[in-house]
Design a protein around this motif. Structure first.
Motif, PDB file in Angstrom:
ATOM      1  N   ASP A 176      80.291  44.490   1.926  1.00 19.75           N
ATOM      2  CA  ASP A 176      81.728  44.384   1.629  1.00 19.75           C
ATOM      3  C   ASP A 176      82.067  43.011   1.076  1.00 19.75           C
ATOM      4  O   ASP A 176      82.877  42.862   0.155  1.00 19.75           O
ATOM      5  N   ALA A 177      81.425  41.981   1.645  1.00 14.79           N
ATOM      6  CA  ALA A 177      81.691  40.621   1.173  1.00 14.79           C
ATOM      7  C   ALA A 177      81.228  40.454  -0.270  1.00 14.79           C
ATOM      8  O   ALA A 177      81.890  39.818  -1.092  1.00 14.79           O
ATOM      9  N   GLU A 178      80.069  41.040  -0.574  1.00 14.90           N
ATOM     10  CA  GLU A 178      79.560  40.948  -1.942  1.00 14.90           C
ATOM     11  C   GLU A 178      80.464  41.700  -2.922  1.00 14.90           C
ATOM     12  O   GLU A 178      80.721  41.248  -4.026  1.00 14.90           O
ATOM     13  N   LEU A 179      80.945  42.865  -2.513  1.00 14.85           N
ATOM     14  CA  LEU A 179      81.824  43.640  -3.395  1.00 14.85           C
ATOM     15  C   LEU A 179      83.167  42.962  -3.594  1.00 14.85           C
ATOM     16  O   LEU A 179      83.839  43.179  -4.603  1.00 14.85           O
ATOM     17  N   GLY A 180      83.577  42.148  -2.644  1.00 11.93           N
ATOM     18  CA  GLY A 180      84.895  41.506  -2.721  1.00 11.93           C
ATOM     19  C   GLY A 180      84.859  40.114  -3.303  1.00 11.93           C
ATOM     20  O   GLY A 180      85.855  39.397  -3.273  1.00 11.93           O
TER      21      GLY A 180
ATOM     22  N   THR B   3      89.040  40.801   0.389  1.00 14.33           N
ATOM     23  CA  THR B   3      87.741  41.481   0.439  1.00 14.33           C
ATOM     24  C   THR B   3      87.921  42.870   1.019  1.00 14.33           C
ATOM     25  O   THR B   3      88.979  43.208   1.590  1.00 14.33           O
ATOM     26  N   VAL B   4      86.876  43.686   0.908  1.00 14.54           N
ATOM     27  CA  VAL B   4      86.929  45.055   1.456  1.00 14.54           C
ATOM     28  C   VAL B   4      87.134  45.022   2.964  1.00 14.54           C
ATOM     29  O   VAL B   4      87.878  45.821   3.527  1.00 14.54           O
ATOM     30  N   VAL B   5      86.458  44.058   3.612  1.00 18.16           N
ATOM     31  CA  VAL B   5      86.606  43.944   5.072  1.00 18.16           C
ATOM     32  C   VAL B   5      88.051  43.656   5.428  1.00 18.16           C
ATOM     33  O   VAL B   5      88.629  44.256   6.340  1.00 18.16           O
ATOM     34  N   ALA B   6      88.669  42.722   4.679  1.00 16.87           N
ATOM     35  CA  ALA B   6      90.058  42.371   4.955  1.00 16.87           C
ATOM     36  C   ALA B   6      90.983  43.550   4.658  1.00 16.87           C
ATOM     37  O   ALA B   6      91.957  43.802   5.382  1.00 16.87           O
ATOM     38  N   LEU B   7      90.682  44.276   3.582  1.00 18.27           N
ATOM     39  CA  LEU B   7      91.502  45.446   3.243  1.00 18.27           C
ATOM     40  C   LEU B   7      91.422  46.508   4.343  1.00 18.27           C
ATOM     41  O   LEU B   7      92.436  47.120   4.706  1.00 18.27           O
TER      42      LEU B   7
ATOM     43  N   SER C  17      87.653  54.161   6.095  1.00 13.61           N
ATOM     44  CA  SER C  17      86.370  53.526   6.380  1.00 13.61           C
ATOM     45  C   SER C  17      85.349  53.707   5.255  1.00 13.61           C
ATOM     46  O   SER C  17      84.444  52.885   5.101  1.00 13.61           O
ATOM     47  N   ARG C  18      85.468  54.766   4.451  1.00 16.21           N
ATOM     48  CA  ARG C  18      84.497  55.012   3.386  1.00 16.21           C
ATOM     49  C   ARG C  18      85.085  54.760   1.973  1.00 16.21           C
ATOM     50  O   ARG C  18      84.452  55.104   0.977  1.00 16.21           O
TER      51      ARG C  18
ATOM     52  N   GLN D 234      90.195  51.878  -4.114  1.00 11.62           N
ATOM     53  CA  GLN D 234      90.871  52.935  -3.354  1.00 11.62           C
ATOM     54  C   GLN D 234      91.652  52.359  -2.187  1.00 11.62           C
ATOM     55  O   GLN D 234      92.743  52.849  -1.845  1.00 11.62           O
ATOM     56  N   LEU D 235      91.102  51.316  -1.561  1.00 17.22           N
ATOM     57  CA  LEU D 235      91.817  50.677  -0.465  1.00 17.22           C
ATOM     58  C   LEU D 235      93.095  49.997  -0.960  1.00 17.22           C
ATOM     59  O   LEU D 235      94.143  50.050  -0.305  1.00 17.22           O
TER      60      LEU D 235
END
Length: 219
Positions: free
Chosen positions: A147-151, A190-194, A207-208, A213-214
């Motif tokens: 998630d960190a890498e994607l964000g 980031t995705v984690v934060a979203l 979660s997926r 999308q988030l």
């Protein structure tokens, strides 16, 4: 040679029976416990004395000799039978006790074996639980890293809006501007934060979802 009378023959037969009973009683006494053997030996001695009679006594008092020998024989035979029965009963009880002890020993061995198996299973279950916990942590860490890498992609700056004339901004414009600003803020997360924000806002099924999308879910 004097002829043997019927009474004398009866006395001699009683003497022989007493002698045989004494001999048998002596053998049995050797197999009995000390106390029982002592009682039986006393009757054996009585029967032996009753059988140890001279021919003169037999000729003179045949009925008396026969009576004494028969009485001693009867007492010894009954005592011998009781002693044998008691000894056999004791043997049966001992055998029963031995079987019960053997069964108890086998049951104890089975219980000990089952206890060892249960302990081993419990140990294996604890290991499996620890392994599952480690695997879950590694999965969460891997997901967080992904998630960190994607964000890490920086968000594009929002287009500058043309200044509106004083007094011409409407409520719709204000809402749209606020939505755009909020969307811009979301894309910077980031995705984690979203996902954290989606959880705080009570959203479901996030979660997926991917980052785009988030952002759309939270906009």
């Amino acid at each position: 040679m004097a002829k043997t009378t019927k009474a004398e023959r009866k006395a001699l037969e009683a003497i022989d029976e007493a002698a045989a009973a004494a001999k048998q009683g002596k053998k049995v006494a050797k197999q009995l416990p000390k106390k029982s053997a002592k009682q039986l030996r006393e009757l054996v001695e009585d029967a032996r004395e009753a059988a140890d009679v001279s021919k003169k006594a037999v000729r003179k008092h045949p009925a008396k000799v026969a009576k004494r020998a028969s009485r001693a024989t009867d007492a010894l035979v009954k005592a011998t039978a009781r002693a044998l029965e008691k000894a056999e009963k004791k043997v049966r009880l001992r055998a029963k006790a031995d079987r019960a002890a053997e069964e108890a020993r086998q049951m104890a061995e089975v219980a000990a074996s089952q206890a060892r198996e249960a302990k081993a299973l419990k140990k294996e279950a604890a290991k499996a639980e620890k392994a599952a916990a480690r695997a879950e942590k590694e999965s969460v860490d891997a997901q967080s890293n992904l998630d960190a890498e994607l964000g890490t992609t920086p968000a594009k700056p929002a287009d500058s809006a043309e200044p509106s004339a004083p007094g011409e901004s409407s409520s719709a414009d204000e809402v749209e501007s606020a939505d755009e600003a909020d969307s811009t803020d979301l894309t910077a997360l980031t995705v984690v934060a979203l996902r954290q924000r989606a959880r705080e806002e009570g959203k479901t099924g996030y979660s997926r979802l991917l980052k785009a999308q988030l952002v759309e879910l939270l906009s």
